[in-house]
Design a protein around this motif. Structure first.
Motif, short mmCIF file in Angstrom:
data_model
loop_
_atom_site.label_atom_id
_atom_site.label_comp_id
_atom_site.label_asym_id
_atom_site.label_seq_id
_atom_site.Cartn_x
_atom_site.Cartn_y
_atom_site.Cartn_z
N GLY A 88 0.85 -1.30 0.20
CA GLY A 88 -0.09 0.01 0.00
C GLY A 88 0.93 1.27 -0.21
O GLY A 88 2.35 1.35 0.25
N ALA A 89 -0.02 2.41 -0.10
CA ALA A 89 0.75 3.58 -0.03
C ALA A 89 1.41 4.15 1.37
O ALA A 89 0.79 3.59 2.14
N LEU A 90 2.58 4.55 1.31
CA LEU A 90 2.99 5.09 2.68
C LEU A 90 2.36 6.29 3.24
O LEU A 90 1.94 6.30 4.29
N VAL A 91 1.87 7.02 2.27
CA VAL A 91 1.37 8.45 2.53
C VAL A 91 0.01 8.45 1.73
O VAL A 91 0.36 8.37 0.17
N GLU A 92 -1.27 8.97 2.26
CA GLU A 92 -2.16 9.13 1.49
C GLU A 92 -2.95 10.69 2.01
O GLU A 92 -3.10 10.50 2.94
N LEU A 93 -3.23 11.40 1.05
CA LEU A 93 -4.15 12.65 1.45
C LEU A 93 -5.57 12.40 0.67
O LEU A 93 -5.47 12.03 -0.50
N VAL A 94 -6.45 12.43 1.43
CA VAL A 94 -7.93 12.17 1.08
C VAL A 94 -8.44 13.59 1.57
O VAL A 94 -9.07 13.90 2.54
N ASN A 95 -8.65 14.16 0.21
CA ASN A 95 -9.40 15.61 0.24
C ASN A 95 -8.91 16.72 1.49
O ASN A 95 -9.99 17.27 1.74
N VAL A 96 -7.78 16.64 1.22
CA VAL A 96 -6.94 17.53 2.53
C VAL A 96 -7.12 19.10 1.51
O VAL A 96 -6.52 19.25 0.49
N SER A 97 -7.46 19.92 2.63
CA SER A 97 -7.39 21.46 2.20
C SER A 97 -7.03 22.33 3.34
O SER A 97 -6.93 21.86 4.53
N LYS A 98 -6.49 23.45 2.89
CA LYS A 98 -6.06 24.41 4.22
C LYS A 98 -6.19 25.88 3.45
O LYS A 98 -5.87 26.29 2.31
N GLN A 99 -6.75 26.53 4.33
CA GLN A 99 -7.01 28.01 4.25
C GLN A 99 -6.36 28.80 5.27
O GLN A 99 -6.22 28.50 6.42
N TYR A 100 -5.97 29.90 5.10
CA TYR A 100 -5.71 31.04 5.76
C TYR A 100 -6.50 32.18 5.65
O TYR A 100 -6.37 32.90 4.69
N GLY A 101 -7.46 32.51 6.60
CA GLY A 101 -8.27 33.35 6.30
C GLY A 101 -9.25 33.06 5.16
O GLY A 101 -9.49 31.75 5.23
N THR A 102 -9.42 33.74 4.11
CA THR A 102 -10.39 33.53 2.91
C THR A 102 -9.42 33.09 2.04
O THR A 102 -10.00 32.51 0.79
N ALA A 103 -7.96 32.91 2.26
CA ALA A 103 -7.14 32.58 1.08
C ALA A 103 -6.75 30.98 1.03
O ALA A 103 -6.29 30.64 2.08
N PRO A 104 -7.16 30.61 -0.06
CA PRO A 104 -6.82 28.72 -0.03
C PRO A 104 -5.49 28.63 -0.01
O PRO A 104 -4.76 29.16 -1.12
N ALA A 105 -4.64 28.02 0.86
CA ALA A 105 -3.46 27.89 0.63
C ALA A 105 -3.13 26.25 0.19
O ALA A 105 -1.93 26.07 -0.67
N LEU A 106 -4.31 25.56 0.09
CA LEU A 106 -4.11 24.22 -0.69
C LEU A 106 -5.73 23.69 -1.05
O LEU A 106 -6.54 23.56 0.28
N ARG A 107 -5.97 23.77 -2.16
CA ARG A 107 -7.53 23.51 -2.51
C ARG A 107 -7.54 21.85 -2.19
O ARG A 107 -6.39 21.18 -2.14
N PRO A 108 -8.74 21.25 -1.99
CA PRO A 108 -8.90 19.79 -1.72
C PRO A 108 -7.78 19.10 -2.78
O PRO A 108 -8.24 18.94 -4.07
N THR A 109 -7.40 18.28 -2.00
CA THR A 109 -6.29 17.40 -2.81
C THR A 109 -6.30 15.77 -2.39
O THR A 109 -6.45 15.64 -1.11
N ASN A 110 -6.25 15.11 -3.43
CA ASN A 110 -6.08 13.68 -3.02
C ASN A 110 -4.91 13.16 -3.87
O ASN A 110 -4.13 13.72 -4.70
N LEU A 111 -4.14 12.35 -2.90
CA LEU A 111 -2.51 11.99 -3.49
C LEU A 111 -2.32 10.78 -2.65
O LEU A 111 -2.39 10.87 -1.42
N SER A 112 -1.70 9.87 -3.28
CA SER A 112 -1.14 8.72 -2.81
C SER A 112 0.47 8.70 -3.18
O SER A 112 0.78 8.74 -4.27
N ILE A 113 1.27 8.41 -2.28
CA ILE A 113 2.79 8.30 -2.15
C ILE A 113 2.91 6.97 -1.98
O ILE A 113 2.77 6.29 -0.77
N GLU A 114 3.45 6.04 -2.77
CA GLU A 114 4.08 4.80 -2.74
C GLU A 114 5.32 4.59 -2.24
O GLU A 114 6.11 5.48 -2.17
N ARG A 115 5.49 3.51 -1.53
CA ARG A 115 6.72 3.22 -0.87
C ARG A 115 7.96 3.20 -2.04
O ARG A 115 7.65 2.57 -3.12
N GLY A 116 9.11 3.62 -1.95
CA GLY A 116 10.13 3.46 -2.70
C GLY A 116 10.01 4.22 -4.15
O GLY A 116 10.69 3.92 -4.96
N VAL A 117 9.15 5.00 -4.22
CA VAL A 117 8.90 5.76 -5.32
C VAL A 117 9.39 7.47 -5.18
O VAL A 117 8.82 8.02 -3.98
#
Length: 170
Positions: free
Chosen positions: A2-31
């Motif tokens: 399986g993936a070592l790291v997975e982000l599932v619909n991760v987002s971040k805002q500072y005030g009204t400014a989006p720093a990271l829009r909803p993100t899905n990402l899978s990072i496999e081991r050894g890649v």
């Protein structure tokens, strides 16, 4: 495997400014995974979320099959090496002291620390005399190599690099 790291619909805002829009990402081991994008698109924020320096506003981070909770983050950080922009070295510590900081905190035996420091010095081609200098006494490329050595010191399962090669000569 399986993936070592997975982000599932991760987002971040500072005030009204989006720093990271909803993100899905899978990072496999050894890649090797590279994030490319313009300044301000959320690359650094994403890395800070993975290592737990920033809490996402929504979504979840899964590390090695387990959803990361705040009370686990210190244990997970011991499995991750992280090089921030500009290196982030402590100016009051020598290069060697910067590299050995977490090993000392975790009470790694001195003989293992010395051996690993020698291996990393050879890998980065950073000579022993340079390890006795303070960050202000090093060039930008040398400081960057010290930061990389510090991130690799504990043989991490995951290595996060935020613009790690900007100060290095070809």
């Amino acid at each position: 495997m399986g993936a070592l790291v997975e982000l599932v619909n991760v987002s971040k805002q500072y005030g009204t400014a989006p720093a990271l829009r909803p993100t899905n990402l899978s990072i496999e081991r050894g890649v090797t995974t590279v994030l490319i994008g313009p300044s301000g698109c959320g690359k650094s924020t994403l890395l800070r979320i993975v290592i737990g320096l920033v809490q996402p506003d929504s979504g979840s981070v899964i590390f090695d099959g387990t959803t990361v909770q705040q009370e686990q983050i210190h244990r997970i950080r011991h499995r991750i090496g992280y090089v921030i922009q500009e290196g982030g070295l402590f100016p009051h510590l020598t290069a060697a002291e910067n590299v050995l900081l977490m090993s000392r905190h975790l009470k790694v035996p001195a003989s293992k620390m010395r051996e690993r420091l020698r291996e990393l010095s050879d890998l980065t081609k950073l000579s022993k005399p340079l390890l006795d200098r303070y960050p202000l006494e090093l060039s930008g490329g040398q400081r960057q190599r010290v930061s990389l050595m510090r991130a690799l010191m504990l043989s991490p399962e995951l290595l996060l690099l935020d613009e790690p090669l900007g100060a290095l000569d070809p």
